[in-house]
Scaffold this motif. Structure first.
Motif: not given
Length: 243
Positions: A149-161
């Motif tokens: 979950t942390f990696q998903g937010y760090r590398y996928v979701l947050l950069p786009m958001a």
């Protein structure tokens, strides 16, 4: 209107012995920028954490994020500054309260922290909206790749958001700069405070606040221009603002 305009007042010595009245305003501008910068760092870090918590499947994290945002967003900034500056030292143990009262530059730290927490609630809501606007497939793809979950937010979701919410974040940063003017009520002599001092010393009220207005507009113009360049720099071709 019987008013004596005197635009040369800015180059006359001020009673504080620190140079001219223009120097007073520029020192206030510098303090405004320092306060706003620290407040924005607090708002961005805290708001990002709370914003992510509001999108997690955990009910506890959701409730904490909800309570945090509602507390800081629904209370006027002026009231929050008064609570931090006047009430909190009285609620703490005597030694801690005395330490806070005697803290060097207490109005500066109080203003930066108070404005930072106030704005962090708005950043949290913006980030939550940015994450919520992403296609569900992005989160599923991160899970399929074996990311935590942390990696998903760090590398996928947050950069786009963050790319999506850059325009509203620009507005929030501008609000942070302007909100520092409220700190005059706890003794911080930022730009508005120095303009008020100049008016009281020289009785040239229109000149003082006209200059302060122009300085605020200049700072805001620089921020908006810089953020536009940042938006173009981080834009992804074919997505959102990219070309």
């Amino acid at each position: 209107m019987n008013y004596n305009w005197n635009w040369g007042i800015f180059f006359q010595p001020n009673p504080m012995g620190t140079g001219t009245y223009l120097d007073m305003l520029l020192s206030g501008l510098a303090l405004t920028l320092k306060t706003a910068a620290l407040a924005w760092v607090i708002a961005l870090i805290t708001g990002s954490i709370v914003g992510v918590m509001r999108t997690l499947p955990s009910k506890g994290a959701n409730w904490f994020g909800f309570a945090y945002v509602e507390f800081f967003r629904n209370m006027p900034l002026l009231v929050q500054l008064f609570l931090w500056f006047f009430v909190l030292p009285e609620l703490l143990p005597k030694a801690a309260g005395t330490w806070l009262k005697q803290l060097p530059n207490a109005p500066f730290w109080t203003a930066a922290i108070g404005v930072g927490f106030f704005m962090s609630a708005r950043v949290a809501v913006q980030l939550q909206a940015g994450i919520g606007s992403l296609p569900r497939g992005q989160k599923m793809a991160a899970t399929a790749l074996g990311l935590t979950t942390f990696q998903g937010y760090r590398y996928v979701l947050l950069p786009m958001a963050f790319r999506i919410i850059l325009p509203p974040l620009t507005s929030e940063f501008l609000n942070t700069i302007k909100n520092t003017a409220v700190a005059i009520t706890i003794g911080l002599l930022e730009l508005t405070g120095q303009a008020r001092s100049m008016q009281e010393f020289s009785f040239q009220v229109f000149e003082a606040f006209t200059a302060a207005t122009l300085l605020y507009l200049l700072v805001n113009a620089v921020v908006v221009t810089a953020m536009r360049f940042l938006e173009r720099w981080v834009a992804i071709p074919g997505y959102i603002t990219g070309k």
